[in-house]
Design an enzyme around this catalytic site. Structure first.
Site, mmCIF file in Angstrom:
data_model
loop_
_atom_site.group_PDB
_atom_site.id
_atom_site.type_symbol
_atom_site.label_atom_id
_atom_site.label_comp_id
_atom_site.label_asym_id
_atom_site.label_seq_id
_atom_site.Cartn_x
_atom_site.Cartn_y
_atom_site.Cartn_z
ATOM 1 N N GLU A 153 -6.500 18.717 4.809
ATOM 2 C CA GLU A 153 -5.246 18.058 4.572
ATOM 3 C C GLU A 153 -4.159 18.374 3.969
ATOM 4 O OE1 GLU A 153 -6.814 13.485 5.942
ATOM 5 O OE2 GLU A 153 -6.867 13.766 3.643
ATOM 6 N N TRP A 166 -4.444 0.320 3.659
ATOM 7 C CA TRP A 166 -3.932 1.292 4.678
ATOM 8 C C TRP A 166 -3.808 0.580 5.967
ATOM 9 C CZ3 TRP A 166 -4.452 3.632 9.127
ATOM 10 C CH2 TRP A 166 -3.614 4.789 9.458
ATOM 11 N N PHE A 196 2.968 9.940 9.949
ATOM 12 C CA PHE A 196 1.910 10.452 8.956
ATOM 13 C C PHE A 196 2.758 11.180 7.823
ATOM 14 C CE2 PHE A 196 -2.740 9.843 10.237
ATOM 15 C CZ PHE A 196 -2.518 8.351 10.545
ATOM 16 N N SER A 197 1.997 12.023 7.073
ATOM 17 C CA SER A 197 2.660 12.803 6.015
ATOM 18 C C SER A 197 3.232 14.159 6.559
ATOM 19 C CB SER A 197 1.141 13.386 5.057
ATOM 20 O OG SER A 197 0.946 12.145 4.223
ATOM 21 N N TRP A 206 -9.901 8.654 -1.707
ATOM 22 C CA TRP A 206 -10.164 7.985 -0.441
ATOM 23 C C TRP A 206 -11.557 7.184 -0.517
ATOM 24 C CZ3 TRP A 206 -6.812 6.057 2.437
ATOM 25 C CH2 TRP A 206 -5.621 6.528 2.956
ATOM 26 N N TRP A 247 0.917 -1.321 0.022
ATOM 27 C CA TRP A 247 0.065 0.022 -0.113
ATOM 28 C C TRP A 247 0.811 1.282 0.166
ATOM 29 C CZ3 TRP A 247 -5.020 1.789 0.123
ATOM 30 C CH2 TRP A 247 -5.042 3.113 0.447
ATOM 31 N N MET A 248 0.311 2.370 -0.912
ATOM 32 C CA MET A 248 1.084 3.643 -0.870
ATOM 33 C C MET A 248 -0.100 4.581 -0.815
ATOM 34 S SD MET A 248 3.488 5.302 -3.566
ATOM 35 C CE MET A 248 2.095 5.635 -4.981
ATOM 36 N N ASN A 249 0.122 5.779 0.016
ATOM 37 C CA ASN A 249 -0.659 6.848 -0.413
ATOM 38 C C ASN A 249 0.125 8.102 -0.637
ATOM 39 O OD1 ASN A 249 -1.471 5.899 2.796
ATOM 40 N ND2 ASN A 249 -1.970 8.295 2.852
ATOM 41 N N ASP A 250 -0.069 9.247 0.160
ATOM 42 C CA ASP A 250 0.587 10.658 -0.071
ATOM 43 C C ASP A 250 2.046 10.640 -0.170
ATOM 44 O OD1 ASP A 250 -2.060 10.859 1.250
ATOM 45 O OD2 ASP A 250 -1.208 12.288 2.723
#
Ligand code: FRU
Length: 526
Positions: free
Chosen positions: A243, A85, A117-118, A328, A58-61
């Site tokens: 965000e 996530w 987190f980011s 999301w 998994w990857m996000n920002d």
């Protein structure tokens, strides 16, 4: 906002499993990146061929975008145990040309203060933090700690800000012993620090979000922070939580004027549903950000460009942006197996001013042209008395460009043998752009993915409309007039599109129609 319900990660195991293959002839550094690369051939179904995606999981920002000593760093929100996530780490990749990426070992692991987190990263050029030694300047990462225990206990103060530094250009990181550097006095959503050096006041400035607004802080040393001001409770879109802020100065392209731009990602509340990025153009005096802007402005009307931020310290002064190419609404449900999601192409942000006021364009870096290598197929104007129709082997690795009349209507359709199709429409007559992925392939994993045709208002810039469509295995990026209007979207055709059809006014033509194949960036030498 997502539900942060998760299982606990065993990071040591992952480190061993993924990065332990040793080759005695090579240095440790090369071994770790080589083994990271060997996890995958980057050839699975839907695997992007020229966008960054993680080797697995998994990857996000995008996080910590910074240039240092010839290297562009891309850190990212990463869960190394699953394709949904989970407890967040900072994954890491580097590039020297903004085209090819080298996968690196995980940079930051959760610790007693929480998940990572980011956030952002800076080059501490004056060694203000004191983390550097001699001539060796530190890279400093600034991120949010998310303490699961605090969240589960129903407290509101579970997000705080921490820092870490690297003295070997991002290869290894040490967390600061005095973490967290900004505590929490009871703000539930308090995160995503973007830090930059503010020349005018010779201070570090941090933009942070706090639920429905941004907060700005300043610091002399990256360790102690003073609250300066707040912005946005009564400005812009508020359909969801704010965000991933970013604040930077840009010169207006058409003049010498300089303005400040504040990017704010918002989820939900985007114009076509779910997650999206709005922006404000205004002024920042070292303490407060102000704007006269009345209208809400969006960077991208597609459904898959979220949490995007820009690079610090780029040598040629370009403002380079990368976004997470997902939403999301359905990020956890897309039909990939080994990994989940990819990044947008790196794009340059430029600022413009017209009768409509200030606006941003975002457009692929010119470096991309180096891998868009195929021949120009149709250099002469193509008449449209009949729709233009051609078959190709694989349109899911191509770039299409042409010029057209901004007052007419056009439809561009990509389709395959399964009857799946992606259609983009320019409606000059009603000043609208439409993107229809409702039948683009697999769409049924979540309602909003293929539920409606996406729309955006269109206002022409000149007497020709400039169309550019870049299509990878599981994405389509549409840029109109050099990035004034953009649609970024994921698509999951079960077979590559092979047929291209362009229809338009019978007495019209397409000028400079160009279709090129784009090289894969994986498993190829530069
Ligand atoms: C945005 C976001 C950030 C947060 C991170 C957690 O997509 O929700 O606000 O820091 O993802 O992974």
């Amino acid at each position: 906002m997502m539900n942060y319900g998760i299982k606990i990660v065993t990071t040591a195991l992952i480190l061993m499993g993924v990065f332990s293959c040793k080759n005695e002839n090579e240095s440790n550094k090369e071994v770790s990146s080589e083994s990271a690369r060997s996890i995958t051939a980057y050839d699975e179904p839907f695997r992007p061929q020229f966008h960054f995606s993680p080797p697995e999981k998994w990857m996000n920002d995008p996080n910590g975008l910074v240039y240092h000593q010839g290297v562009y760093h891309l850190f990212y929100q990463y869960y190394p145990e699953d394709i949904v996530w989970g407890p967040m780490h900072w994954g890491h990749a580097t590039s020297t040309d903004m085209i090819h990426w080298e996968n690196k070992p995980i940079a930051l692991y959760p610790d007693e203060h929480g998940l990572i987190f980011s956030g952002s990263a800076v080059v501490d050029k004056n060694n203000t933090s004191g983390f550097g030694t001699g001539d060796n300047l530190p890279l400093v990462a600034v991120f949010t700690y998310h303490l699961m225990e605090g969240e589960k206990a129903g407290r509101k103060d579970f997000q705080t800000q921490g820092i870490a530094y690297s003295l070997d250009n991002g290869e290894s990181w040490t967390k600061y012993k005095g973490n967290p550097v900004i505590g929490n006095e009871g703000i539930k959503d308090f995160r995503d620090p973007k830090v930059f050096w503010h020349e005018e006041s010779s201070k570090w400035i941090m933009a942070l979000v706090a639920g429905d607004h941004a907060k700005f802080y300043s610091s002399d040393n990256l360790k102690e922070w003073d609250l300066l001001s707040e912005f946005g409770k009564d400005k812009g879109a508020h359909g969801g939580v704010w965000e991933c802020p970013d604040l930077f100065k840009l010169k207006v392209d058409e003049s010498e004027e300089e303005k400040w731009v504040l990017l704010i990602s918002i989820n939900p509340g985007a114009p076509n549903g779910g997650s999206g990025t709005q922006y404000f153009v205004g002024d920042f005096n070292g303490t407060t950000f102000t704007t006269d802007q009345e209208q809400t402005k969006w960077l991208d009307y597609g459904m898959d460009n979220y949490a995007g931020v820009t690079y610090n310290n780029v040598p040629d002064g370009r403002r380079i942006f990368i976004g997470w190419m997902s939403n999301w609404n359905y990020a956890r449900d897309t039909p990939t197996k080994a990994w989940r999601s990819s990044m947008t192409l790196p794009r340059t942000l430029t600022l413009h001013k017209s009768d409509e006021g200030y606006y941003l364009k975002n457009f692929p870096l010119s470096e991309f042209d180096r891998i868009s290598k195929g021949k120009v197929l149709f250099p002469k104007p193509v008449a449209l008395d009949e729709p233009f129709q051609r078959e190709f082997e694989n349109l899911n690795r191509t770039e299409l460009k042409f010029l057209a009349d901004p007052n007419e209507n056009y439809a561009i359709t990509y389709s395959n043998s399964e009857g799946e199709q992606l259609c983009f429409q320019l409606l000059g007559e009603s000043s609208e752009l439409l993107l229809d992925r409702t039948r683009s392939g697999i769409v049924d994993f979540e309602d909003s993915f293929g539920g409606a045709i996406q729309k955006q208002p269109y206002s022409p810039e000149g007497d020709k409309i400039r169309v550019r469509i870049i299509m990878d295995a599981s994405s389509v990026e549409v840029f109109i007039d050099g990035g004034k209007h953009v649609f970024t979207n994921q698509i999951f055709p079960t077979k590559p599109y092979t047929k291209l059809e362009i229809s338009g006014p019978a007495d019209g033509s397409l000028e400079y129609l160009m279709l090129r194949e784009v090289n894969s960036i994986w498993n190829t030498k530069k």
